[in-house]
Design a protein around this motif. Structure first.
Motif, mmCIF file in Angstrom:
data_model
loop_
_atom_site.group_PDB
_atom_site.id
_atom_site.type_symbol
_atom_site.label_atom_id
_atom_site.label_comp_id
_atom_site.label_asym_id
_atom_site.label_seq_id
_atom_site.Cartn_x
_atom_site.Cartn_y
_atom_site.Cartn_z
ATOM 1 N N THR A 7 -27.296 14.833 -54.274
ATOM 2 C CA THR A 7 -26.157 14.418 -53.448
ATOM 3 C C THR A 7 -26.186 15.161 -52.116
ATOM 4 O O THR A 7 -26.704 16.270 -52.007
ATOM 5 C CB THR A 7 -24.814 14.701 -54.142
ATOM 6 N N THR A 8 -25.604 14.550 -51.121
ATOM 7 C CA THR A 8 -25.452 15.163 -49.805
ATOM 8 C C THR A 8 -24.157 14.657 -49.189
ATOM 9 O O THR A 8 -23.663 13.582 -49.535
ATOM 10 C CB THR A 8 -26.647 14.844 -48.889
ATOM 11 N N GLY A 9 -23.598 15.458 -48.282
ATOM 12 C CA GLY A 9 -22.341 15.041 -47.677
ATOM 13 C C GLY A 9 -21.802 16.076 -46.715
ATOM 14 O O GLY A 9 -22.547 16.871 -46.137
ATOM 15 N N MET A 10 -20.496 16.098 -46.575
ATOM 16 C CA MET A 10 -19.822 16.904 -45.570
ATOM 17 C C MET A 10 -19.144 18.113 -46.192
ATOM 18 O O MET A 10 -18.620 18.040 -47.305
ATOM 19 C CB MET A 10 -18.770 16.047 -44.840
ATOM 20 N N MET A 11 -19.141 19.216 -45.449
ATOM 21 C CA MET A 11 -18.368 20.401 -45.798
ATOM 22 C C MET A 11 -17.326 20.634 -44.707
ATOM 23 O O MET A 11 -17.609 20.476 -43.517
ATOM 24 C CB MET A 11 -19.258 21.641 -45.925
ATOM 25 N N LEU A 12 -16.124 21.010 -45.136
ATOM 26 C CA LEU A 12 -15.026 21.255 -44.197
ATOM 27 C C LEU A 12 -14.375 22.591 -44.511
ATOM 28 O O LEU A 12 -14.109 22.890 -45.670
ATOM 29 C CB LEU A 12 -13.975 20.148 -44.299
ATOM 30 N N ARG A 13 -14.106 23.376 -43.476
ATOM 31 C CA ARG A 13 -13.396 24.628 -43.683
ATOM 32 C C ARG A 13 -11.895 24.373 -43.621
ATOM 33 O O ARG A 13 -11.363 23.969 -42.600
ATOM 34 C CB ARG A 13 -13.775 25.660 -42.621
ATOM 35 N N LEU A 14 -11.212 24.598 -44.742
ATOM 36 C CA LEU A 14 -9.762 24.413 -44.787
ATOM 37 C C LEU A 14 -9.037 25.670 -44.338
ATOM 38 O O LEU A 14 -7.983 25.601 -43.721
ATOM 39 C CB LEU A 14 -9.314 24.056 -46.206
ATOM 40 N N ALA A 15 -9.565 26.832 -44.666
ATOM 41 C CA ALA A 15 -9.021 28.120 -44.265
ATOM 42 C C ALA A 15 -10.208 29.065 -44.146
ATOM 43 O O ALA A 15 -11.337 28.713 -44.507
ATOM 44 C CB ALA A 15 -8.007 28.636 -45.290
ATOM 45 N N LYS A 16 -9.966 30.288 -43.669
ATOM 46 C CA LYS A 16 -11.070 31.205 -43.384
ATOM 47 C C LYS A 16 -12.026 31.391 -44.559
ATOM 48 O O LYS A 16 -13.238 31.348 -44.379
ATOM 49 C CB LYS A 16 -10.518 32.550 -42.926
ATOM 50 N N PRO A 17 -11.532 31.579 -45.820
ATOM 51 C CA PRO A 17 -12.500 31.774 -46.897
ATOM 52 C C PRO A 17 -12.703 30.550 -47.785
ATOM 53 O O PRO A 17 -13.401 30.627 -48.785
ATOM 54 C CB PRO A 17 -11.848 32.900 -47.715
ATOM 55 N N PHE A 18 -12.091 29.400 -47.451
ATOM 56 C CA PHE A 18 -12.038 28.282 -48.394
ATOM 57 C C PHE A 18 -12.596 27.021 -47.747
ATOM 58 O O PHE A 18 -12.196 26.639 -46.644
ATOM 59 C CB PHE A 18 -10.591 28.050 -48.826
ATOM 60 N N TYR A 19 -13.534 26.364 -48.449
ATOM 61 C CA TYR A 19 -14.200 25.173 -47.935
ATOM 62 C C TYR A 19 -14.119 24.043 -48.964
ATOM 63 O O TYR A 19 -14.108 24.286 -50.173
ATOM 64 C CB TYR A 19 -15.675 25.459 -47.649
ATOM 65 N N LEU A 20 -14.077 22.820 -48.460
ATOM 66 C CA LEU A 20 -14.113 21.629 -49.303
ATOM 67 C C LEU A 20 -15.394 20.874 -49.002
ATOM 68 O O LEU A 20 -15.813 20.785 -47.850
ATOM 69 C CB LEU A 20 -12.909 20.730 -49.019
ATOM 70 N N TYR A 21 -16.037 20.347 -50.050
ATOM 71 C CA TYR A 21 -17.209 19.513 -49.810
ATOM 72 C C TYR A 21 -17.080 18.210 -50.592
ATOM 73 O O TYR A 21 -16.436 18.148 -51.638
ATOM 74 C CB TYR A 21 -18.510 20.236 -50.194
ATOM 75 N N GLY A 22 -17.679 17.182 -50.065
ATOM 76 C CA GLY A 22 -17.677 15.890 -50.735
ATOM 77 C C GLY A 22 -18.825 15.038 -50.230
ATOM 78 O O GLY A 22 -19.187 15.104 -49.051
ATOM 79 N N GLY A 23 -19.427 14.282 -51.134
ATOM 80 C CA GLY A 23 -20.551 13.463 -50.709
ATOM 81 C C GLY A 23 -20.985 12.489 -51.783
ATOM 82 O O GLY A 23 -20.273 12.254 -52.763
ATOM 83 N N ALA A 24 -22.137 11.935 -51.594
ATOM 84 C CA ALA A 24 -22.660 10.932 -52.514
ATOM 85 C C ALA A 24 -24.178 11.002 -52.508
ATOM 86 O O ALA A 24 -24.794 11.646 -51.659
ATOM 87 C CB ALA A 24 -22.182 9.534 -52.123
ATOM 88 N N GLY A 25 -24.781 10.313 -53.458
ATOM 89 C CA GLY A 25 -26.235 10.294 -53.560
ATOM 90 C C GLY A 25 -26.677 9.390 -54.688
ATOM 91 O O GLY A 25 -26.042 8.363 -54.980
ATOM 92 N N TRP A 26 -27.743 9.786 -55.350
ATOM 93 C CA TRP A 26 -28.309 8.967 -56.426
ATOM 94 C C TRP A 26 -28.693 9.885 -57.587
ATOM 95 O O TRP A 26 -29.031 11.058 -57.401
ATOM 96 C CB TRP A 26 -29.540 8.220 -55.938
ATOM 97 N N GLY A 27 -28.651 9.318 -58.791
ATOM 98 C CA GLY A 27 -29.049 10.089 -59.955
ATOM 99 C C GLY A 27 -29.042 9.247 -61.215
ATOM 100 O O GLY A 27 -28.796 8.039 -61.186
ATOM 101 N N TYR A 28 -29.302 9.899 -62.333
ATOM 102 C CA TYR A 28 -29.243 9.203 -63.614
ATOM 103 C C TYR A 28 -28.914 10.202 -64.716
ATOM 104 O O TYR A 28 -29.098 11.414 -64.587
ATOM 105 C CB TYR A 28 -30.559 8.491 -63.926
ATOM 106 N N ARG A 29 -28.423 9.660 -65.813
ATOM 107 C CA ARG A 29 -28.284 10.388 -67.076
ATOM 108 C C ARG A 29 -28.744 9.445 -68.176
ATOM 109 O O ARG A 29 -28.157 8.372 -68.371
ATOM 110 C CB ARG A 29 -26.838 10.810 -67.292
ATOM 111 N N LYS A 30 -29.796 9.847 -68.885
ATOM 112 C CA LYS A 30 -30.359 8.991 -69.930
ATOM 113 C C LYS A 30 -30.190 9.677 -71.286
ATOM 114 O O LYS A 30 -30.328 10.888 -71.401
ATOM 115 C CB LYS A 30 -31.837 8.716 -69.666
ATOM 116 N N LEU A 31 -29.916 8.858 -72.307
ATOM 117 C CA LEU A 31 -29.740 9.363 -73.664
ATOM 118 C C LEU A 31 -30.534 8.484 -74.629
ATOM 119 O O LEU A 31 -30.478 7.250 -74.544
ATOM 120 C CB LEU A 31 -28.257 9.347 -74.057
#
Length: 282
Positions: A201-225
């Protein structure tokens, strides 16, 4: 589920507008004994005593206002403000729309007919530094996966995260979660199972406050069973195996140079797992 996706997207777009003002700092304050301006262009205070002068050097000086024991109007010149103040003054307040208000305590009481020079400079606060994140991560769900997350962020930035469980999975046939083959034949199983997990996955990081960051993004993957049949074949369970879009949302808490990450991740909004990590942010 669509509402949740639109809500998360809205939050990210809203946070993109966050900003952080620069700080201003007094980089120098000194007595100028050879400057005779306080004597040659004298101004008296309310007690008819001569004033001291503070010559304040800063770019875009006309954007600043000054408060304190100031006598008369401030004289604005190119790159400099000339401020007359009563003797014995201990501080001055400097205001600007760019950084707010700064109250500066003089290193010495002002003396009459003495000129002082103050230099102001915009600085980038510690909160505005460009920081690099590097942390191992663990995906915790029905399976465990391991990987690495890297990121670069100031007020906004980007990240890249990859996780894998280091298991290859090859199958001989398929089944549904009820144990039936595609043609309806019922399998008998030994109880053994294998799985494989990959997510990028890849995406954006945002600083909400001096020590605190939010990240969110999308990508590709799988889970097989896959389950082992009584005939020693491996059947991939299509109902519990997923492949496609990965979505990712989480936060980073920085304590000096140590970074703690936590978040949630999903493949196709069907397989969910937590993601945690401890690394460095410098």
């Amino acid at each position: 589920m669509k509402k949740q996706r639109f809500f998360l997207l809205g939050v990210l777009l809203l946070l993109c507008g966050l900003c952080h003002a620069q700080d201003v700092k007094v980089t120098a304050f000194q007595r100028m004994d050879r400057d005779l301006m306080a004597r040659t262009q004298e101004r008296l205070d309310l007690n008819d005593d001569p004033c001291a002068i503070v010559r304040i050097s800063v770019a875009d000086v006309k954007e600043y206002t000054f408060e304190g024991n100031i006598i008369g109007d401030v004289i604005y010149k190119t790159g400099e403000a000339i401020v007359y103040m009563t003797q014995g003054s201990r501080n001055i307040t400097i205001k600007s729309d760019k950084f707010g208000s700064l109250r500066y305590e003089f290193t010495q009481k002002l003396e009459k007919q003495v000129v002082y020079k103050m230099t102001l400079k915009f600085i980038e606060s510690d909160a505005n530094r460009l920081r690099t994140l590097l942390t191992p991560v663990v995906g915790v769900g029905s399976d465990l996966s391991y990987g690495l997350m890297i990121g670069v962020v100031k007020k906004t930035g980007w990240y890249l995260k990859a996780k894998y469980d280091f298991k290859s999975l090859s199958t001989d046939t398929e089944c549904d979660k009820g144990g039936n083959s595609p043609d309806g034949e019922a399998f008998w199983f030994t109880g053994e199972k294998k799985s494989s997990r990959l997510a990028i996955t890849t995406g954006m990081m945002l600083r909400l406050a001096k020590p605190f960051y939010l990240y969110g993004g999308a990508g590709w993957g799988y889970r097989k069973l896959a389950w082992e049949t009584a005939d020693k074949l491996w059947a991939e369970c299509n109902d519990l195996s997923y492949s496609g879009v990965e979505v990712d949302l989480g936060c980073v808490l920085r304590a000096k140079s140590v970074a703690f990450t936590a978040g949630i991740q999903s493949n196709s909004f069907k397989y969910w797992e937590a993601t945690v990590g401890i690394g460095i942010m410098f």
